[in-house]
Design a protein around this motif. Structure first.
Motif, mmCIF file in Angstrom:
data_model
loop_
_atom_site.group_PDB
_atom_site.id
_atom_site.type_symbol
_atom_site.label_atom_id
_atom_site.label_comp_id
_atom_site.label_asym_id
_atom_site.label_seq_id
_atom_site.Cartn_x
_atom_site.Cartn_y
_atom_site.Cartn_z
ATOM 1 N N LEU A 302 3.788 2.758 -10.797
ATOM 2 C CA LEU A 302 5.138 2.202 -10.746
ATOM 3 C C LEU A 302 5.169 0.945 -9.887
ATOM 4 C CD1 LEU A 302 7.598 5.175 -10.215
ATOM 5 C CD2 LEU A 302 7.215 3.845 -12.272
ATOM 6 N N VAL A 304 7.076 -1.433 -7.367
ATOM 7 C CA VAL A 304 8.179 -1.487 -6.415
ATOM 8 C C VAL A 304 8.870 -2.834 -6.592
ATOM 9 C CG1 VAL A 304 8.792 -1.528 -3.978
ATOM 10 C CG2 VAL A 304 6.988 -0.007 -4.783
ATOM 11 N N PHE B 75 2.805 -11.223 -2.756
ATOM 12 C CA PHE B 75 3.995 -10.383 -2.691
ATOM 13 C C PHE B 75 4.597 -10.218 -1.309
ATOM 14 C CE2 PHE B 75 1.943 -6.633 -0.998
ATOM 15 C CZ PHE B 75 0.657 -6.649 -1.521
ATOM 16 N N PRO B 433 7.324 -7.906 -7.446
ATOM 17 C CA PRO B 433 7.060 -6.498 -7.758
ATOM 18 C C PRO B 433 5.567 -6.209 -7.584
ATOM 19 C CG PRO B 433 8.335 -7.535 -9.509
ATOM 20 C CD PRO B 433 7.876 -8.635 -8.606
ATOM 21 N N VAL B 434 5.266 -5.073 -7.010
ATOM 22 C CA VAL B 434 3.863 -4.703 -6.802
ATOM 23 C C VAL B 434 3.770 -3.192 -6.894
ATOM 24 C CG1 VAL B 434 4.203 -4.793 -4.296
ATOM 25 C CG2 VAL B 434 1.912 -4.866 -5.209
ATOM 26 N N SER B 435 2.642 -2.709 -7.434
ATOM 27 C CA SER B 435 2.540 -1.278 -7.709
ATOM 28 C C SER B 435 2.414 -0.474 -6.418
ATOM 29 C CB SER B 435 1.338 -0.988 -8.609
ATOM 30 O OG SER B 435 0.144 -1.185 -7.881
ATOM 31 N N LEU B 436 2.900 0.757 -6.483
ATOM 32 C CA LEU B 436 2.782 1.672 -5.347
ATOM 33 C C LEU B 436 1.321 1.865 -4.976
ATOM 34 C CD1 LEU B 436 5.410 4.454 -6.118
ATOM 35 C CD2 LEU B 436 5.280 3.102 -4.035
#
Lengths: 375, 447
Positions: A302, A304, B75, B433-436
């Motif tokens: 996902l 963020v 980010f 936006p950046v992944s968990l």
């Protein structure tokens, strides 16, 4: 337009502070037919309510503090009717759900402690439904496979969730219609006026009211202490992250992890000692991310979208603080952590007490427990 | 996986400004890494400055001391000052640099017409990218809004062998009527504008100037055409399957603000602009800005700004004396002055945007309309932070890049204030936006 206020109006009650505590009280008083004015601060003031996570949790309230536990559970039980009242009043979506809630544990020790907590709670609150879940049960409730370190969770069916921004917006809309909401107002001082009412000296002129409720978060102490009400609060910073929206899968919210109806995941929740610094930190954001992926590895993909920090107000012993001035009746102070859960009880019994036609809250929640404030 | 890099200068953005800055600092012996989010460096300038950017890209790639990383996303900044980056392969990279040059460019502002979120509505950049690939969109095309890129876009379609059904300008882009001073400016840009106009005239593309009440019409859930009111009051309408809208460029302030660069409302530009000196140095030590992020003009001016920032960085690193700095800066400053003059003349032709109707979506990510914002303002959320909190505007995927300025303008109108008084919502630390999973990998680094 910032015009000065007229001198002639005397409001029934002036509420200082437009967060979830002040708004709920104002909403309740307006519903009783009182003429209320709510004074809210500047747009960039510290606002604890914008840092609320959105959980309405009863499973962890009141351990060793039975009156607080009862107060919290009363409020939780009053949520369905409160949600409906708000829906009928303004029609805003607040996404309230009694979803149940999980506190996920990463060790046997943690799970055992949780089980013991629930046992103690079960004694006080036979009406609640608790369960200790094993890994498989967590998987079923979450809809996602838990990480290897997850041993289980405590679950309570009466826990719920709400959309904090939705609730705040709905309350403010209702107060705008039924009373008056003044923004960008700073209250400099409160003075007793000759005929038994109050004058609030503000940056937009003088507001006169028969009763005053101070619900100004971290700014409450400044205004309350001169009238003998102790409101010991310390700043605590919370940080929350929001992800992109995906198909709904996570049916039961967990502490620090839930999925909104629109599919976005919300991840939190920390209590940091950072003074009045309301900036997010990469340290916490990365740490929260590591925790989320430890709980459910599939969440790793996902993205963020944003992270937000807010400075919140934590009472010294963690329990709500309600007080009326011993020397000047008609002046009240109300503050708490977790004002979301307590919104119904603030709009109901607490508003009744403030209006003078209801009993005061339980003694262990009153400001007197801290003694006279040091001036 | 987490990698680390250490260089003298890190440049964020591989458009004309970033590349120009990189070449300049490398020429003075500093090591530099360019972090660009596109697949290939060069930025968005296709027609104006396109050739220029390609030359720079070719030179830059061969020059020693310059590393260009494409497909990267910066980010955030770590507490130690390093840039936290997601690289093209999905791994993490922490870039440690004594000097940062931020050249993130500008985003194309939505035209905020009713119906702008319908399928079939696109932007001049997207059309430009399509045409660059040698493709033409299907269906009839109409161009609408305000700004030179509309003109350039329409001409690109003409040169690709098709014919837009109309160009509907909210303002009045310079035409042959402005011939005297446009030609007199004698800049490549001025002449290009005139050539574009001539191309449209030759191909008989109808141009409607000073149009108002623009609206995208719907047909079967998609864009079906455009309607408007002409300057003389008569209604106008065309059918089209593709509606290309443009209403100006807005600096992408998210990374500069996260790093602490202050911004101010500029009434002249109608934008929030970052605070810099003429070399792009900001009040934040070690941070420079270059290019369209500083406000209009972009294009060729970005090259000059990039060079000036590079010179300033080299001077700050002790590689250049103050005298030498002044000498080397002079030609770039003169180019910039000329382009600024042209920009001022163009700005005099511009028409201020009207307040959008209630029905118009302002925040596309969270589906917040102008009406909802006004409602929030009337319910006691007159400022950007509370309005954001209550409506959800500007907290979605774009984090306010597309809607921040418009939100400030709407709230300002509603409260009888100026956008300067309303301001922008508080800046955020996470800018992309950046992944968990990637964030989790940085946990130990950020301890």
């Amino acid at each position: 337009m910032k015009h000065h206020l007229t001198h002639g109006d005397i409001w029934d009650t002036a509420i200082i502070g437009g967060g979830v505590v002040g708004s709920a009280i104002a909403f309740g008083l307006a519903a009783k037919g009182m003429r209320v004015v709510m004074l809210d601060g500047a747009d960039d003031d510290l606002r604890a309510s914008t840092g609320a996570f959105g959980l309405l949790w009863v499973q962890d309230k009141g351990d060793g503090r039975p009156e607080f536990g009862r107060w919290a559970r009363y409020s939780a039980a009053a949520w369905p009717a409160f949600a409906e009242t708000l829906q009928r009043a303004v029609g805003h979506d607040i996404s309230w759900r009694q979803s149940g809630g999980m506190h996920i544990c990463l060790s046997e020790g943690e799970l055992a402690a949780r089980a013991a907590l629930l046992q103690r709670l079960a004694q006080q609150a036979p009406e609640l439904t608790f369960d200790i879940l094993d890994r498989d049960a967590v998987c079923r409730k979450a809809g996602l496979k838990p990480g290897a370190r997850v041993v289980g969770a405590s679950y309570c069916r009466q826990d719920g969730m709400v959309r904090p921004a939705g609730l705040l917006g709905a309350l403010r809309a209702a107060i705008t219609e039924r009373g008056r909401l003044l923004t960008s107002v700073a209250v400099e001082s409160i003075e007793p006026a000759p005929s038994g009412h109050w004058h609030l000296r503000t940056t937009r002129g003088i507001v006169a009211a028969r009763r005053v409720v101070i619900a100004a978060g971290l700014d409450s102490e400044r205004l309350s202490v001169p009238f003998g009400i102790a409101v010991p609060l310390r700043p605590v910073r919370g940080q929350i992250m929001v992800t992109e929206a995906v198909d709904p899968v996570f049916s039961v919210p967990a502490a620090g992890l839930m999925q909104l109806p629109d599919g976005r995941f919300v991840i939190g929740d920390v209590h940091e000692d950072a003074g009045l610094d309301e900036n997010e930190t990469m340290r916490t954001i990365t740490r929260l991310s590591a925790r989320a992926t430890t709980l459910f590895p599939r969440l790793g993909s996902l993205r963020v979208i944003g992270a937000k920090a807010a400075v919140r107000a934590m009472p010294r012993d963690g329990m709500p603080i309600y007080g009326e001035s011993p020397s000047h009746p008609g002046l009240f102070a109300c503050s708490c952590h977790g004002g979301l859960l307590l919104a119904p009880v603030h709009a109901g019994p607490l508003a009744d007490w403030i209006a003078g036609d209801g009993p005061s809250p339980p003694p262990s929640l009153m400001a007197e427990r801290f003694g006279a404030p040091a001036c | 996986m987490l990698n680390r890099a250490a260089v003298d200068v890190a440049v964020v953005g591989g458009g004309p400004a970033g590349l120009a800055a990189a070449i300049e600092v490398a020429a003075h012996g500093l090591t530099v890494m360019v972090l660009d989010d596109q697949a290939l460096p060069g930025g968005h300038s296709h027609l104006i400055g396109g050739r220029l950017a390609a030359e720079i890209a070719a030179a830059g790639a061969k020059a020693p001391g310059i590393t260009v990383l494409s497909g990267t996303s910066v980010f955030a900044q770590g507490s130690d000052g390093a840039l936290l980056v997601e690289t093209a392969d999905g791994n993490g990279l922490a870039v440690d640099a004594a000097a940062l040059v931020l050249a993130p460019g500008a985003v194309e502002r939505p035209a905020f017409l009713p119906g702008w979120t319908l399928p079939g509505v696109t932007s001049t950049r997207k059309i430009g990218a399509t045409l660059n690939q040698g493709l033409l969109p299907e269906g009839r095309i109409v161009f609408a809004g305000h700004g030179i890129p509309l003109l350039v876009g329409a001409v690109s379609v003409v040169r690709a062998g098709s014919r837009p059904v109309a160009l509907v300008e909210r303002g009045q882009l310079p035409s042959t009527r402005e011939l005297p001073w446009l030609y007199g400016e004698f800049t490549a840009k001025g002449r290009k504008i005139l050539r574009c106009r001539w191309d449209l005239k030759r191909r008989r593309v109808p141009v409607h100037r000073l149009a108002s009440d623009l609206r995208v019409e719907e047909k079967g859930g998609r864009a079906g055409g455009l309607s408007w009111r002409n300057a003389d009051g008569t209604p106008g309408r065309v059918e089209a399957e593709v509606v290309v809208v443009h209403d100006g460029l807005e600096p992408d302030l998210t990374l500069p603000r996260a790093l602490g660069v202050p911004v101010r409302w500029s009434e002249k530009a109608g934008l929030f602009l970052p605070e810099t000196d003429t070399f792009g140095a900001t009040p934040v030590a070690g941070v420079w800005l270059a290019g369209a992020v500083m406000g209009p003009p972009g294009g060729e001016a970005s090259v000059a700004r990039g060079r000036l920032a590079g010179l300033s960085v080299a001077h700050a690193a002790g590689k250049l004396s103050a005298d030498r700095l002044a000498t080397l800066a002079a030609p770039w400053q003169s180019v910039l002055a000329q382009l600024d003059r042209l920009e001022a003349r163009l700005a005099s032709l511009s028409v201020p945007a009207v307040d959008p109707l209630d029905e118009v979506v302002i925040c596309r990510c969270q589906n917040v309309t102008a009406g909802r914002l006004r409602e929030a303002a009337s319910h006691g959320a007159p400022g950007p932070n509370l309005a954001q909190s209550v409506t959800g505007c500007a907290i979605g995927t774009c984090q306010g890049r597309l809607c921040g300025t418009r939100m400030a303008a709407i709230l300002a109108s509603a409260a009888g204030e100026t956008p300067a008084e309303v301001g922008l919502p508080r800046h955020r630390q996470l800018v992309r936006p950046v992944s968990l999973a990637l964030l989790a990998e940085f946990a130990r680094y950020c301890e």
